[in-house]
Write an enzyme that holds these catalytic residues in place. Structure first.
Site, PDB file in Angstrom:
ATOM      1  N   CYS A 121       0.867  -1.180   0.000  1.00 57.83           N
ATOM      2  CA  CYS A 121       0.000   0.000   0.000  1.00 57.83           C
ATOM      3  C   CYS A 121       0.899   1.223   0.000  1.00 57.83           C
ATOM      4  O   CYS A 121       1.575   1.474  -0.985  1.00 57.83           O
ATOM      5  CB  CYS A 121      -1.012  -0.009   1.140  1.00 57.83           C
ATOM      6  SG  CYS A 121      -0.391  -0.511   2.738  1.00 57.83           S
ATOM      7  N   SER A 122       0.924   1.971   1.066  1.00 60.10           N
ATOM      8  CA  SER A 122       1.775   3.159   1.089  1.00 60.10           C
ATOM      9  C   SER A 122       2.174   3.457   2.526  1.00 60.10           C
ATOM     10  O   SER A 122       2.244   4.611   2.927  1.00 60.10           O
ATOM     11  CB  SER A 122       1.044   4.366   0.502  1.00 60.10           C
ATOM     12  OG  SER A 122       0.517   4.049  -0.763  1.00 60.10           O
TER      13      SER A 122
END
Lengths: 214, 106
Positions: A121-122
């Protein structure tokens, strides 16, 4: 006031000029509808949203991480504590919070260069770096840095010697990484505040080196 | 679960695009959905694992062609509907109402 600018730089090309009669983007309308609905139901205080935006626009950002790094460069005992238990040690510098509960600090040396990604994801250490830049969240960085880290470093203008080992750390659901960049040469006489000025966001992600003193 | 979010090692996404002096948010709505998500998270509407899982369940084409905060928006909407906090009909009615108000102003 946070986020009040009439700036449509939202990454979409609407194909027409930016005057004040431009209809809102689909996302802007959806967000407004969601917030309005929650406020109608008494489930959300817009001031709470304002407060979060203000935090991340003005208070939480890479300057926090730079203070941690500068302290580690200046104080070997702090550095030892930071490498042993980063989340606890960071509190000594007044840095803690959401997405930084389980921090690990990775030390770059003449032999080992660390860099950080979140392929899934981040994930990003918000308390020390703030919110991530777009490139960190993008498919090109997330996909490629684990396969070709030296190529990615090259794109960032970062050259490593052939003998330097590169370690790429993929953040997971709980752990957030911060790179402790190498202290630049010629900084022996600098105090913590001056050292912190040399510590960039990118050097704490590991895609760049800390700045050299001019 | 595996899925399109699992990007590590995939090829063909092209160069990394960077922006000098990038703002924290690129549009007002990005800050609003970020702030709304954190505020409702703090109120216990959902937990961080539910947020992550819902984002991973996005349609793969939508996932790759939409921006980061669009992912957040998708996830907040879907989780609140799933949990019965709001209904899809209420959300759509509110969108229509706001769109009409915007149109009549311009």
């Amino acid at each position: 006031m946070a986020g009040q600018g009439h700036d449509h730089g939202d990454g979409h090309d609407h194909g027409h000029g930016h005057d004040h009669t431009e209809p809102p983007s689909d996302e802007a309308l959806r967000v407004k509808a969601l917030e309005s609905l929650l406020v109608d139901k008494g489930l959300l205080d817009p001031a709470a949203v304002d407060a979060v935006i203000d935090q991340y626009e003005t208070k939480i950002g890479p300057r926090n991480g730079a203070r941690v790094v500068a302290r580690a460069w200046a104080d070997p005992d702090f550095k030892r504590r930071l490498l042993e238990n980063a989340s606890e040690a960071m509190k000594e510098v007044g840095v803690s919070g959401l997405q930084g509960e389980d921090m690990v600090v990775l030390e770059n040396t003449a032999r080992v260069h660390n860099l950080v990604v979140c392929t899934l994801c981040s994930c990003y250490p918000w308390p020390v770096l703030g919110l991530p830049p777009n490139w960190y969240k993008s498919a090109p960085y997330r996909s490629r840095v684990v396969r070709d880290p030296r190529g990615v470093l090259d794109e960032f203008g970062t050259k490593l010697g052939d003998g330097v080992e590169v370690r790429v750390w993929d953040s997971n659901a709980e752990i957030r990484y911060l790179v402790l960049p190498e202290r630049p040469a010629g900084t022996e006489d600098m105090d913590e505040a001056a050292l912190a000025e040399l510590v960039t966001r990118d050097s704490m992600i590991g895609v760049a080196m800390a700045l050299s003193p001019e | 679960m595996n899925g399109i979010h699992d990007l590590g090692g995939m090829e063909g996404f092209g160069p990394i695009v960077r922006e000098e002096n990038e703002p924290v948010f690129h549009a007002e709505w990005e800050g609003r959905i970020m702030g709304m998500t954190l505020a409702t998270l703090a109120q216990g509407f959902y937990n961080i694992d539910e947020i992550r899982q819902e984002t991973e369940r996005m349609d793969p084409v939508e996932y790759l062609t939409s921006d980061y905060y669009t992912h957040w928006l998708h996830t907040a909407e879907e989780l609140m509907i799933q949990k019965g906090i709001i209904t899809r009909a209420e959300l759509e009615a509110k969108r229509a109402e706001l769109a009409q108000a915007e149109a009549s102003q311009s």
